[in-house]
Design an enzyme around this catalytic site. Structure first.
Site, PDB file in Angstrom:
ATOM      1  N   LYS A   1       0.769  -1.156   0.063  1.00 41.60           N
ATOM      2  CA  LYS A   1      -0.055  -0.013   0.044  1.00 41.60           C
ATOM      3  C   LYS A   1       0.859   0.938   0.054  1.00 41.60           C
ATOM      4  CE  LYS A   1      -2.027   1.458   3.608  1.00 41.60           C
ATOM      5  NZ  LYS A   1      -1.907   2.952   3.773  1.00 41.60           N
TER       6      LYS A   1
ATOM      7  N   PRO B   1      -0.280  -9.229  15.901  1.00 39.99           N
ATOM      8  CA  PRO B   1      -0.472  -9.649  14.465  1.00 39.99           C
ATOM      9  C   PRO B   1      -1.198 -11.040  14.579  1.00 39.99           C
ATOM     10  CG  PRO B   1       1.838  -9.336  15.193  1.00 39.99           C
ATOM     11  CD  PRO B   1       1.148  -8.938  16.162  1.00 39.99           C
ATOM     12  N   GLY B   2      -2.389 -11.022  13.810  1.00 40.90           N
ATOM     13  CA  GLY B   2      -3.232 -12.244  13.735  1.00 40.90           C
ATOM     14  C   GLY B   2      -4.494 -11.897  14.337  1.00 40.90           C
TER      15      GLY B   2
ATOM     16  N   ASP C   1     -13.896  12.945  -2.529  1.00 40.29           N
ATOM     17  CA  ASP C   1     -14.422  13.945  -3.596  1.00 40.29           C
ATOM     18  C   ASP C   1     -15.634  13.666  -4.405  1.00 40.29           C
ATOM     19  OD1 ASP C   1     -13.857  16.371  -5.163  1.00 40.29           O
ATOM     20  OD2 ASP C   1     -11.893  16.147  -5.466  1.00 40.29           O
TER      21      ASP C   1
ATOM     22  N   GLN D   1       0.688   0.763  16.055  1.00 44.52           N
ATOM     23  CA  GLN D   1      -0.697   1.039  16.664  1.00 44.52           C
ATOM     24  C   GLN D   1      -1.245   0.346  17.795  1.00 44.52           C
ATOM     25  OE1 GLN D   1      -3.554   3.079  13.611  1.00 44.52           O
ATOM     26  NE2 GLN D   1      -1.848   2.454  12.244  1.00 44.52           N
ATOM     27  N   GLY D   2      -0.487  -0.675  17.787  1.00 46.10           N
ATOM     28  CA  GLY D   2      -1.018  -1.614  19.110  1.00 46.10           C
ATOM     29  C   GLY D   2      -1.553  -2.962  18.896  1.00 46.10           C
TER      30      GLY D   2
ATOM     31  N   LYS E   1      -7.111   7.847  -0.049  1.00 51.51           N
ATOM     32  CA  LYS E   1      -8.262   8.078   0.688  1.00 51.51           C
ATOM     33  C   LYS E   1      -8.959   9.048  -0.013  1.00 51.51           C
ATOM     34  CE  LYS E   1      -6.898   5.965   4.951  1.00 51.51           C
ATOM     35  NZ  LYS E   1      -5.311   5.984   4.647  1.00 51.51           N
TER      36      LYS E   1
HETATM   37  P1  BMP Z   1       1.486   1.345  10.381  1.00 50.65           P
HETATM   38  O1  BMP Z   1       1.591   0.043  10.714  1.00 50.65           O
HETATM   39  O2  BMP Z   1       2.827   2.070  10.381  1.00 50.65           O
HETATM   40  O3  BMP Z   1       0.758   2.199  11.599  1.00 50.65           O
HETATM   41  O4  BMP Z   1       0.767   1.826   9.331  1.00 50.65           O
HETATM   42  C1  BMP Z   1      -0.416   1.670   9.050  1.00 50.65           C
HETATM   43  C2  BMP Z   1      -0.963   2.258   7.500  1.00 50.65           C
HETATM   44  O5  BMP Z   1      -2.181   1.930   7.579  1.00 50.65           O
HETATM   45  C3  BMP Z   1      -0.656   3.609   7.216  1.00 50.65           C
HETATM   46  O6  BMP Z   1      -0.355   3.523   5.999  1.00 50.65           O
HETATM   47  C4  BMP Z   1      -2.089   4.234   7.417  1.00 50.65           C
HETATM   48  O7  BMP Z   1      -2.365   5.438   6.498  1.00 50.65           O
HETATM   49  C5  BMP Z   1      -2.817   3.225   7.034  1.00 50.65           C
HETATM   50  N1  BMP Z   1      -4.264   3.186   7.907  1.00 50.65           N
HETATM   51  C6  BMP Z   1      -4.312   3.263   9.269  1.00 50.65           C
HETATM   52  O8  BMP Z   1      -3.499   3.049   9.826  1.00 50.65           O
HETATM   53  N2  BMP Z   1      -5.749   3.326   9.745  1.00 50.65           N
HETATM   54  C7  BMP Z   1      -6.849   3.408   9.055  1.00 50.65           C
HETATM   55  O9  BMP Z   1      -7.825   3.428   9.566  1.00 50.65           O
HETATM   56  C8  BMP Z   1      -6.661   3.459   7.697  1.00 50.65           C
HETATM   57  C9  BMP Z   1      -5.348   3.308   7.094  1.00 50.65           C
HETATM   58  O10 BMP Z   1      -5.236   3.377   5.617  1.00 50.65           O
END
Ligand code: BMP
Length: 226
Positions: free
Chosen positions: A33, A181-182, A66, A177-178, A63
């Protein structure tokens, strides 16, 4: 079931940061992504050949939010540089919004992914109050997938119970973000998106970190599904 988010850190001067990580991971993950950080920093033309011989998911995460015609125009441009999926916000609504984008995505062979809930806390302020409507929109336009938060597995469970197996659920929030995995996969997601926990290390360690993450996903899945 891993998609890697390639968001370069602020101090990285060249798109090599993205291309090198893509190259060392492409045979072990399901997709990538790329979003505003990489595109704002390096533009878009360098992407032209990156995904040329790639079979996995190449998701443009701008995202989109528009009017339909402009989202459709942007999606076509993204398709032309090699992306095969785009993410848009469902909140812009169906009529002359998502409706138009979805038609162009279908025509151009682009997978449409709608945001129906987000991984940060603020998603509860407005977005999460409308999950039902957003999921209805995704179903109405035949969206390929939806974004739902790994940080709130109950939301994933709820969405899965509504959509059955028709729509893919893509879940960010694992690692920095906490979420573990899984956990999102156990709640019903099809893919977990992981960015910084894998990509913000030295290039030599990136593959090992991704392997570790895939192993943790497998272990967790074994526990929850048997
Ligand atoms: P990371 O694992 O570094 O936190 O990255 C998460 C990715 O997912 C980022 O590219 C962020 O823009 C995207 N993202 C997110 O974190 N939460 C959402 O709700 C939607 C996302 O696209």
């Amino acid at each position: 079931m891993l998609i890697v988010a390639l968001d370069p850190p602020i101090n990285v001067g060249s798109e090599k940061w993205v291309t090198e990580r893509y190259k060392v991971l492409r045979d072990i993950v399901k997709g990538f992504k790329i979003g505003l950080p990489a595109i704002v920093k390096y533009g878009i033309n360098w992407l032209n050949n990156l995904f040329k011989d790639y079979d996995g998911l190449s998701i443009a995460d701008l995202k989109l939010a528009d009017i339909g015609d402009i989202m459709a125009l942007t999606a076509t441009m993204l398709r032309n540089v090699g992306f095969n999926a785009v993410i848009a916000h469902a909140f812009v609504g169906y009529e002359k919004g998502i409706e138009v984008l979805a038609k162009v995505c279908e025509k151009e062979g682009i997978k449409l992914i709608l945001v129906v809930s987000m991984s940060h806390e603020g998603s509860k302020e407005f977005i999460d109050r409308h999950i039902d409507e957003f999921v209805d929109t995704a179903e109405r336009v035949g969206s390929w997938g939806v974004v739902a938060p790994a940080t709130r597995p109950n939301v994933i469970q709820y969405i899965r119970s509504k959509v059955g197996s028709k729509i893919k659920i893509i879940s960010p929030g694992v690692g920095v973000q906490g979420a573990e995995p899984g956990a999102a996969l156990c709640a019903g997601a099809d893919y977990e998106i992981v960015g910084r926990a894998i990509t913000y290390s030295d290039l030599e360690k990136v593959r090992e970190l991704a392997h570790g993450l895939l192993e943790s996903q497998k272990k967790r899945l074994l526990l929850c599904r048997g």
